[in-house]
Design a protein around this motif. Structure first.
Motif, short mmCIF file in Angstrom:
data_model
loop_
_atom_site.label_atom_id
_atom_site.label_comp_id
_atom_site.label_asym_id
_atom_site.label_seq_id
_atom_site.Cartn_x
_atom_site.Cartn_y
_atom_site.Cartn_z
N UNK A 106 0.60 -0.60 -0.19
CA UNK A 106 0.41 0.00 0.53
C UNK A 106 0.59 0.87 -0.09
N UNK A 107 1.69 1.18 1.24
CA UNK A 107 2.78 2.09 0.66
C UNK A 107 3.64 2.53 -0.46
N UNK A 108 3.57 1.97 -1.44
CA UNK A 108 3.91 2.51 -2.83
C UNK A 108 2.75 2.52 -3.75
N UNK A 109 2.10 3.00 -3.38
CA UNK A 109 1.04 3.71 -4.05
C UNK A 109 1.32 5.32 -3.22
N UNK A 110 0.75 6.31 -4.11
CA UNK A 110 0.62 8.03 -3.57
C UNK A 110 -0.46 8.53 -3.24
N UNK A 111 -0.35 9.17 -2.38
CA UNK A 111 -1.85 9.12 -1.51
C UNK A 111 -2.26 9.69 -1.70
N UNK A 112 -3.20 10.11 -3.37
CA UNK A 112 -5.10 9.70 -3.42
C UNK A 112 -4.78 8.32 -3.71
N UNK A 113 -4.34 7.67 -4.16
CA UNK A 113 -4.02 6.25 -4.44
C UNK A 113 -4.88 5.66 -2.88
N UNK A 114 -4.16 5.76 -2.14
CA UNK A 114 -4.57 4.90 -0.89
C UNK A 114 -5.73 5.82 -0.32
N UNK A 115 -5.93 7.25 -0.09
CA UNK A 115 -6.52 7.42 -0.06
C UNK A 115 -8.39 6.58 -0.81
N UNK A 116 -8.12 6.77 -1.83
CA UNK A 116 -9.24 6.11 -2.17
C UNK A 116 -9.34 4.72 -1.82
N UNK A 117 -8.07 3.87 -1.49
CA UNK A 117 -8.78 2.39 -0.80
C UNK A 117 -9.32 2.67 0.30
N UNK A 118 -8.70 3.60 0.52
CA UNK A 118 -9.02 3.66 2.24
C UNK A 118 -10.68 3.75 2.54
N UNK A 119 -10.93 5.11 1.74
CA UNK A 119 -12.04 5.02 1.51
C UNK A 119 -13.06 4.37 0.94
#
Length: 434
Positions: A187-200
């Motif tokens: 997950x930490x290889x993703x940029x912040x916005x992609x991470x936010x999408x997956x989290x949400x």
């Protein structure tokens, strides 16, 4: 047959405290759990997974929705060697199925939605209320690991992503994150916005509104899930629902298998539910005979002892590696004597069978595995290898059934012919050493 039914009813009446032994013109009871012989256990299990009848009939609209309800959920996977897992799972049961029918239920009718069970899966939308508790659980788990997994500043993207979607509509990962710095790995290889999408998405604020190709497109949950399905189920009801439905879907199972089915409750909660249901007589304990004669204690609803499962047709079926009947690899090995591990992530020199090898079902037996791939540009479904299980031979009749199934599979995969590569008939391979 009547003698069998009478014995089963006797066992059911005493809530599993007796085991019925069968032989020529005899039936007697002993003070121990009832035994479900292996052939009957396989048929019960396959019937609950819609593999006990010919794969014919309608496969769109309500009929397709009913099929997914029957088997519980359909796992989603991106590999498209022949067809994507979710499509092939449905095709194995209704060979008139075509992917646009599933897409309509997901993206137009909204009677299905996509989230996690043991993995990403397509589920009936009516289950969204139950998943509210999973959203809360996942949020707590992710928050507990957040500082360990991600750099500072990722949280700030949550509101900006939600505001953007609310204002401008659905987005995918390709639409966000321009200029953002990526991390390293997972997950930490993703940029912040992609991470936010997956989290949400994982925590229920967003839902998947559609897929473009295989890329997820996210929108606000209240735009995707019909309001009638967004009613939260009381927390005290979730454990009972999860355990009761898992037992019905599987037919017989341990408390661990009950917990793992939906992955909605923990092992201890499932154990507690089983203890209570056993004490009240709502469920009973039986012994299930495995493929090699071993026995495993499992829980069942008493009426299963009166059930006469149908004999599956003797045609061959090529199954997805992610088929619901094979999801639990240990259970499949116990019931069918079929050892299966997918080798996608195994380095090629270390693979025993191949990158993506499909199990082959004949009647109530898993009789082999096949390495097959669709080359759509060439119009060919190419068979690289078929390995029979121990004791199975590729007779003339079985070969004809395999060729007929491959012809059907080729059509489904968008190919106009089947090609058998040199040396495709292989010898039985025994289970590899750990």
């Amino acid at each position: 047959m009547q003698l069998q039914r009478d014995c089963n009813r006797l066992t059911s009446a005493f809530h599993g405290n007796f085991r019925i032994c069968h032989g020529p013109l005899r039936c007697y009871a002993l003070a121990m759990p009832a035994l479900i012989p292996n052939p009957r256990a396989r048929r019960l299990f396959l019937d609950r997974h819609a593999l006990s009848e010919a794969p014919s009939g309608p496969a769109s609209g309500q009929a397709l929705h009913d099929l997914i309800e029957r088997i519980g959920f359909v796992q989603v996977d991106s590999i498209n060697t022949v067809a994507r897992a979710h499509d092939m799972i449905l095709w194995s049961r209704r060979q008139s199925f075509r992917p646009p029918a599933l897409k309509r239920l997901l993206e137009r009718d909204r009677s299905l939605w996509e989230h996690w069970t043991h993995d990403a899966s397509i589920l009936p939308a009516r289950l969204h209320g139950v998943w509210q508790h999973r959203f809360q659980r996942d949020a707590l788990r992710l928050e507990a690991n957040w500082k360990r997994w991600f750099r500072d500043g990722y949280e700030a993207k949550f509101d900006s992503i939600l505001n953007r979607i609310a204002k401008d509509g659905p987005v995918g990962t390709a639409d966000v994150g321009e200029g953002e710095i990526r991390g390293k790995g997972g997950w930490w290889d993703w940029h912040p916005s992609k991470t936010a999408l997956e989290w949400l998405w994982r925590t229920g604020r967003l839902a998947i509104t559609r897929r473009d190709g295989f890329a997820k497109i996210y929108d606000l949950t209240d735009r995707v899930i019909p309001e009638v399905h967004r009613v939260t189920v009381p927390a005290e009801s979730v454990t009972d629902w999860a355990c009761r439905t898992a037992l019905r879907q599987l037919g017989f199972c341990t408390s661990g298998e009950i917990a793992a089915y939906w992955n909605a409750v923990g092992p201890e909660a499932a154990k507690d539910w089983c203890r209570g249901a056993l004490a009240s007589g709502e469920i009973i304990e039986v012994e299930i005979e495995g493929a090699t004669g071993q026995r495993r204690k499992s829980f069942v609803f008493p009426e299963i002892l009166d059930e006469i499962p149908p004999d599956p047709p003797l045609r061959l079926r090529v199954l997805s590696p992610f088929d619901p009947a094979l999801r639990d690899r240990n259970r499949a090995e116990f019931l069918f004597g079929f050892f299966y591990r997918i080798e996608v992530f195994v380095p090629e020199p270390k693979r025993v069978w191949g990158y993506y090898v499909f199990p082959v079902l004949e009647g109530d037996r898993l009789v082999g595995r096949i390495d097959v791939k669709a080359f759509r540009d060439a119009g060919a479904l190419r068979v690289k290898a078929f390995w029979p299980e121990t004791g199975v031979t590729l007779t003339k009749a079985r070969r004809a059934k395999l060729e007929a199934e491959l012809d059907r599979l080729a059509t489904f995969a968008g190919c106009d012919r089947v090609e058998f590569l040199d040396g495709w008939e292989r010898q039985t391979l025994h289970r590899p050493s750990p």
